[in-house]
Design a protein around this motif. Sequence first.
Motif, PDB file in Angstrom:
ATOM      1  N   VAL A  94       0.845  -1.191   0.000  1.00  0.00           N
ATOM      2  CA  VAL A  94       0.000   0.000   0.000  1.00  0.00           C
ATOM      3  C   VAL A  94       0.882   1.243   0.000  1.00  0.00           C
ATOM      4  N   GLY A  95       1.961   1.228   0.780  1.00  0.00           N
ATOM      5  CA  GLY A  95       2.878   2.368   0.813  1.00  0.00           C
ATOM      6  C   GLY A  95       3.547   2.614  -0.529  1.00  0.00           C
ATOM      7  N   VAL A  96       4.027   1.556  -1.154  1.00  0.00           N
ATOM      8  CA  VAL A  96       4.684   1.684  -2.466  1.00  0.00           C
ATOM      9  C   VAL A  96       3.675   2.150  -3.519  1.00  0.00           C
ATOM     10  N   SER A  97       2.485   1.574  -3.506  1.00  0.00           N
ATOM     11  CA  SER A  97       1.479   1.985  -4.498  1.00  0.00           C
ATOM     12  C   SER A  97       1.044   3.427  -4.249  1.00  0.00           C
ATOM     13  N   ALA A  98       0.985   3.863  -2.997  1.00  0.00           N
ATOM     14  CA  ALA A  98       0.636   5.263  -2.701  1.00  0.00           C
ATOM     15  C   ALA A  98       1.682   6.198  -3.289  1.00  0.00           C
ATOM     16  N   LEU A  99       2.943   5.837  -3.166  1.00  0.00           N
ATOM     17  CA  LEU A  99       4.016   6.655  -3.731  1.00  0.00           C
ATOM     18  C   LEU A  99       3.901   6.732  -5.251  1.00  0.00           C
ATOM     19  N   ILE A 100       3.658   5.603  -5.889  1.00  0.00           N
ATOM     20  CA  ILE A 100       3.517   5.572  -7.355  1.00  0.00           C
ATOM     21  C   ILE A 100       2.302   6.393  -7.794  1.00  0.00           C
ATOM     22  N   ILE A 101       1.186   6.212  -7.113  1.00  0.00           N
ATOM     23  CA  ILE A 101      -0.037   6.944  -7.464  1.00  0.00           C
ATOM     24  C   ILE A 101       0.167   8.443  -7.274  1.00  0.00           C
ATOM     25  N   LEU A 102       0.801   8.825  -6.180  1.00  0.00           N
ATOM     26  CA  LEU A 102       1.020  10.247  -5.919  1.00  0.00           C
ATOM     27  C   LEU A 102       1.931  10.872  -6.975  1.00  0.00           C
ATOM     28  N   LYS A 111      -7.180  13.274 -12.322  1.00  0.00           N
ATOM     29  CA  LYS A 111      -7.896  12.721 -11.173  1.00  0.00           C
ATOM     30  C   LYS A 111      -8.064  11.226 -11.430  1.00  0.00           C
ATOM     31  N   LEU A 112      -7.990  10.471 -10.382  1.00  0.00           N
ATOM     32  CA  LEU A 112      -8.188   9.029 -10.496  1.00  0.00           C
ATOM     33  C   LEU A 112      -9.682   8.724 -10.548  1.00  0.00           C
ATOM     34  N   PRO A 113     -10.063   7.655 -11.218  1.00  0.00           N
ATOM     35  CA  PRO A 113     -11.479   7.262 -11.212  1.00  0.00           C
ATOM     36  C   PRO A 113     -11.953   6.973  -9.781  1.00  0.00           C
ATOM     37  N   LYS A 114     -13.155   7.386  -9.488  1.00  0.00           N
ATOM     38  CA  LYS A 114     -13.724   7.245  -8.148  1.00  0.00           C
ATOM     39  C   LYS A 114     -13.692   5.788  -7.681  1.00  0.00           C
ATOM     40  N   LEU A 115     -14.060   4.862  -8.547  1.00  0.00           N
ATOM     41  CA  LEU A 115     -14.080   3.447  -8.182  1.00  0.00           C
ATOM     42  C   LEU A 115     -12.683   2.955  -7.797  1.00  0.00           C
ATOM     43  N   PHE A 116     -11.673   3.378  -8.550  1.00  0.00           N
ATOM     44  CA  PHE A 116     -10.293   2.984  -8.248  1.00  0.00           C
ATOM     45  C   PHE A 116      -9.889   3.477  -6.861  1.00  0.00           C
ATOM     46  N   VAL A 117     -10.178   4.730  -6.569  1.00  0.00           N
ATOM     47  CA  VAL A 117      -9.809   5.320  -5.280  1.00  0.00           C
ATOM     48  C   VAL A 117     -10.494   4.573  -4.137  1.00  0.00           C
ATOM     49  N   ILE A 118     -11.766   4.291  -4.294  1.00  0.00           N
ATOM     50  CA  ILE A 118     -12.509   3.594  -3.239  1.00  0.00           C
ATOM     51  C   ILE A 118     -11.963   2.178  -3.054  1.00  0.00           C
ATOM     52  N   LEU A 119     -11.710   1.465  -4.155  1.00  0.00           N
ATOM     53  CA  LEU A 119     -11.167   0.102  -4.054  1.00  0.00           C
ATOM     54  C   LEU A 119      -9.768   0.094  -3.443  1.00  0.00           C
ATOM     55  N   TRP A 120      -8.912   1.020  -3.867  1.00  0.00           N
ATOM     56  CA  TRP A 120      -7.551   1.095  -3.323  1.00  0.00           C
ATOM     57  C   TRP A 120      -7.596   1.329  -1.816  1.00  0.00           C
ATOM     58  N   ASN A 121      -8.460   2.236  -1.385  1.00  0.00           N
ATOM     59  CA  ASN A 121      -8.578   2.513   0.044  1.00  0.00           C
ATOM     60  C   ASN A 121      -9.156   1.335   0.806  1.00  0.00           C
ATOM     61  N   CYS A 122     -10.112   0.637   0.229  1.00  0.00           N
ATOM     62  CA  CYS A 122     -10.677  -0.545   0.885  1.00  0.00           C
ATOM     63  C   CYS A 122      -9.620  -1.641   1.038  1.00  0.00           C
ATOM     64  N   ILE A 123      -8.794  -1.824   0.019  1.00  0.00           N
ATOM     65  CA  ILE A 123      -7.693  -2.797   0.112  1.00  0.00           C
ATOM     66  C   ILE A 123      -6.700  -2.352   1.183  1.00  0.00           C
ATOM     67  N   GLY A 124      -6.412  -1.067   1.232  1.00  0.00           N
ATOM     68  CA  GLY A 124      -5.513  -0.537   2.262  1.00  0.00           C
ATOM     69  C   GLY A 124      -6.050  -0.762   3.661  1.00  0.00           C
ATOM     70  N   ILE A 125      -7.342  -0.551   3.834  1.00  0.00           N
ATOM     71  CA  ILE A 125      -7.975  -0.798   5.140  1.00  0.00           C
ATOM     72  C   ILE A 125      -7.896  -2.287   5.487  1.00  0.00           C
ATOM     73  N   LEU A 126      -8.138  -3.142   4.501  1.00  0.00           N
ATOM     74  CA  LEU A 126      -8.074  -4.590   4.725  1.00  0.00           C
ATOM     75  C   LEU A 126      -6.663  -5.013   5.149  1.00  0.00           C
ATOM     76  N   PHE A 127      -5.649  -4.567   4.420  1.00  0.00           N
ATOM     77  CA  PHE A 127      -4.265  -4.931   4.753  1.00  0.00           C
ATOM     78  C   PHE A 127      -3.891  -4.420   6.141  1.00  0.00           C
ATOM     79  N   LEU A 128      -4.295  -3.203   6.462  1.00  0.00           N
ATOM     80  CA  LEU A 128      -3.995  -2.644   7.777  1.00  0.00           C
ATOM     81  C   LEU A 128      -4.706  -3.430   8.871  1.00  0.00           C
ATOM     82  N   THR A 129      -5.947  -3.797   8.629  1.00  0.00           N
ATOM     83  CA  THR A 129      -6.705  -4.560   9.617  1.00  0.00           C
ATOM     84  C   THR A 129      -6.076  -5.930   9.843  1.00  0.00           C
ATOM     85  N   ILE A 130      -5.593  -6.562   8.790  1.00  0.00           N
ATOM     86  CA  ILE A 130      -4.926  -7.861   8.930  1.00  0.00           C
ATOM     87  C   ILE A 130      -3.730  -7.745   9.866  1.00  0.00           C
ATOM     88  N   ILE A 131      -2.883  -6.747   9.662  1.00  0.00           N
ATOM     89  CA  ILE A 131      -1.690  -6.634  10.503  1.00  0.00           C
ATOM     90  C   ILE A 131      -2.046  -6.197  11.915  1.00  0.00           C
TER      91      ILE A 131
END
Length: 186
Positions: A94-102, A111-131
């Motif tokens: 998530v950190g590496v992809s955030a750097l690339i996206i930024l 601007k990024l597509p709304k669906l992409f932003v929402i999905l990326w953030n949901c995946i980020g929340i999932l990965f953070l919740t796992i750890i």
Amino acid sequence: MSVILLLVTGVLAYSGFFENTETKPPRFLLVIFLGIVMATYFYKIVQKDGLNSNKLLAVHILRIPVELVLYQLFLGKLIPELMTFTGYNFDILVGVSALIILIYLLITRNKLPKLFVILWNCIGILFLTIIVVIAILSSPLPIQQFAFDQPNIALLKFPYIYLPGYIVPIVYLSHILYIRNEISRK
């Protein structure tokens, strides 16, 4: 509020307060509770119009050095390997992809597509919740389920107490605010 929380948490951790895992309820729960209170407070006071999506995205770049620190803590036998990127912690992606996206956003000014932003953030929340779940269940608490040979003791100590007590809530908050930004975007 944030500075006071940092000071109190730091002083308590430095004194070894959170390392006593025999108390009921475990003292570490205080860190989790205060982090949730802080994130909730900030969520309520942040104005929707004043949010900068690029800054919210940039917060996630912090995950790269955090993951490198976690790996060093594993090498020092302070956390189990399953809490690192060589285990079950995918947060560095998530950190590496955030750097690339930024970088992409800053170069192209698109601007990024709304669906992409929402999905990326949901995946980020999932990965953070796992750890977060792995970290809690690897800690020497009554609920410990993992890593009995090398429990997660670093996050009970200063300065690492700031990971669960400050950094994790801020990262969660950044995801939630970024999603809120996108949903309200026209």
